[in-house]
Design an enzyme around this catalytic site. Structure first.
Site, PDB file in Angstrom:
ATOM      1  N   LYS A 259      -0.999  -3.683  -8.183  1.00 40.21           N
ATOM      2  CA  LYS A 259      -0.427  -2.898  -8.238  1.00 40.21           C
ATOM      3  C   LYS A 259      -1.154  -1.435  -8.680  1.00 40.21           C
ATOM      4  CE  LYS A 259       4.271  -4.658  -8.201  1.00 40.21           C
ATOM      5  NZ  LYS A 259       5.505  -5.055  -9.055  1.00 40.21           N
TER       6      LYS A 259
ATOM      7  N   ARG B 256       4.180 -13.432 -10.372  1.00 39.51           N
ATOM      8  CA  ARG B 256       4.413 -13.378  -9.093  1.00 39.51           C
ATOM      9  C   ARG B 256       3.041 -12.517  -8.561  1.00 39.51           C
ATOM     10  NH1 ARG B 256       5.472  -9.012  -5.803  1.00 39.51           N
ATOM     11  NH2 ARG B 256       6.851  -9.221  -3.581  1.00 39.51           N
TER      12      ARG B 256
HETATM   13  C1  7PM Z   1       4.597  -1.443  -5.565  1.00 39.91           C
HETATM   14  C2  7PM Z   1       5.722  -1.896  -6.176  1.00 39.91           C
HETATM   15  C3  7PM Z   1       4.140  -2.138  -4.446  1.00 39.91           C
HETATM   16  C4  7PM Z   1       5.936  -3.221  -5.589  1.00 39.91           C
HETATM   17  C5  7PM Z   1       4.589  -3.346  -4.223  1.00 39.91           C
HETATM   18  C6  7PM Z   1       5.324  -3.968  -4.676  1.00 39.91           C
HETATM   19  C7  7PM Z   1       8.126  -7.449  -7.465  1.00 39.91           C
HETATM   20  C8  7PM Z   1       9.090  -7.910  -6.990  1.00 39.91           C
HETATM   21  C9  7PM Z   1       8.054  -6.708  -5.607  1.00 39.91           C
HETATM   22  C10 7PM Z   1       7.957  -7.620  -9.119  1.00 39.91           C
HETATM   23  C11 7PM Z   1       9.895  -9.061  -8.793  1.00 39.91           C
HETATM   24  C12 7PM Z   1       4.742  -5.974  -4.239  1.00 39.91           C
HETATM   25  C13 7PM Z   1       5.953  -5.241  -4.305  1.00 39.91           C
HETATM   26  N1  7PM Z   1       7.503  -6.501  -6.680  1.00 39.91           N
HETATM   27  N2  7PM Z   1      10.167  -8.820  -7.542  1.00 39.91           N
HETATM   28  N3  7PM Z   1       9.175  -7.573  -5.853  1.00 39.91           N
HETATM   29  N4  7PM Z   1       9.070  -8.553  -9.526  1.00 39.91           N
HETATM   30  N5  7PM Z   1      10.758  -9.858  -9.231  1.00 39.91           N
HETATM   31  O1  7PM Z   1       3.962  -6.256  -5.160  1.00 39.91           O
HETATM   32  O2  7PM Z   1       7.304  -6.853  -9.872  1.00 39.91           O
HETATM   33  O3  7PM Z   1       5.015  -6.860  -3.222  1.00 39.91           O
HETATM   34  S1  7PM Z   1       7.330  -5.755  -4.280  1.00 39.91           S
END
Ligand code: 7PM
Length: 281
Positions: free
Chosen positions: A221, A256
């Site tokens: 991120k 995750r």
């Molecule tokens: C920016 C923000 C880019 C988020 C990509 C994402 C999470 C999630 C995602 C998290 C939980 C990614 C995402 N992030 N579910 N879904 N916690 N519980 O990294 O931090 O794929 S989407």
């Protein structure tokens, strides 16, 4: 600490890895539905072999600036993949969705966990989750993905996020969802500045008193890029591993990530360390 997930049990006495499986077309070459399914299966199998305890299947991009996806499209992307993984692999499947329709269809397709970045705030989501009898991760997000990074602002980030998660736990309890079916996630990158994210990471143990397992996602991120000269997404592994280790040391139960093999190695070092800590306290 154990989490009951449909016909499976997740042992959370040591930190576990959740591998990210993208079911959005932009993440694979444009070879149509079958190619998408095959690529997804191969990736899921690889993450399982690398030590992931959970495969997180997502069909709605929640990236900053992302636009909303119609429910039918989300169903088309997610459900066939969940069906195939549950038929062919011995692994826990979570479904990254805020849609009640997707939650219920995912349960029928063999999913084990609901992962909702909107913490069951959509109409019908609490009822669908209750009906599914699946455990759920309640995540904090400020705003919606298309605008959440424009001007994130908090009175006090830790207390604000804590209060939100506590209220969502209560809403679930009031709807008859047992507390032992809940997890929380402070939502790194979801309507937060880099400083907000690092304040949450440094004080993650603060969320322990909510008394449910803690899930975190910071893999690749922008909070990692922010301290690495805005490094490209593919070159954030070491930074992400540092974040995973800090989170695990501060009480995270599920991490995750995109880079499963590397994270499992890092968490094995955390585990060995935590075992010794337990032995002398
Ligand atoms: C920016 C923000 C880019 C988020 C990509 C994402 C999470 C999630 C995602 C998290 C939980 C990614 C995402 N992030 N579910 N879904 N916690 N519980 O990294 O931090 O794929 S989407």
């Amino acid at each position: 600490m154990k989490l009951r997930c449909a016909d499976r049990t997740l042992d959370l006495s040591t930190p576990q890895v959740m591998g990210v499986l993208n079911a959005t077309p932009d993440s694979f070459s444009d070879g149509g539905n079958y190619a998408l399914l095959d690529a997804g299966m191969t990736h899921a199998q690889q993450m399982l072999e690398q030590g992931a305890a959970i495969i997180d299947v997502g069909g709605e991009s929640t990236r900053p600036g992302a636009i909303k996806v119609p429910v039918q499209q989300e169903l088309d992307r997610v459900i066939p993949l969940v069906e195939r993984i549950s038929a062919q692999l011995d692994v826990c499947i979570s479904v990254d969705s805020s849609s009640p329709e997707v939650m219920l269809a995912a349960k029928l397709a063999g999913a084990h966990i609901i992962n909702d970045v909107r913490a069951l705030q959509r109409d019908g989501a609490i009822a669908a989750c209750k009906q599914s009898s699946l455990p759920v991760c309640l995540m904090h997000m400020q705003g919606e993905p298309d605008t959440m990074q424009l001007n994130p602002s908090y009175d006090q980030i830790l207390k604000d996020v804590y209060r939100f998660l506590s209220a969502r736990i209560k809403a679930c309890n009031d709807a008859g969802i047992d507390k032992n079916q809940l997890m929380i996630d402070p939502g790194f990158g979801f309507g937060k500045s880099a400083a907000h994210n690092y304040r949450m990471l440094a004080n993650l143990a603060f969320f322990k008193t909510l008394d449910v397992p803690i899930l975190i996602g910071l893999s690749r991120k922008s909070m990692i890029a922010a301290v690495l000269n805005d490094r490209a997404v593919g070159d954030r592994v070491a930074g992400s591993l540092a974040g995973a280790v800090i989170a695990a040391m501060n009480g995270a139960h599920i991490i995750r990530v995109h880079d499963v093999k590397e994270t499992v190695d890092a968490l094995n070092v955390v585990k060995a360390t935590q075992q010794q800590f337990d032995a002398c306290s």
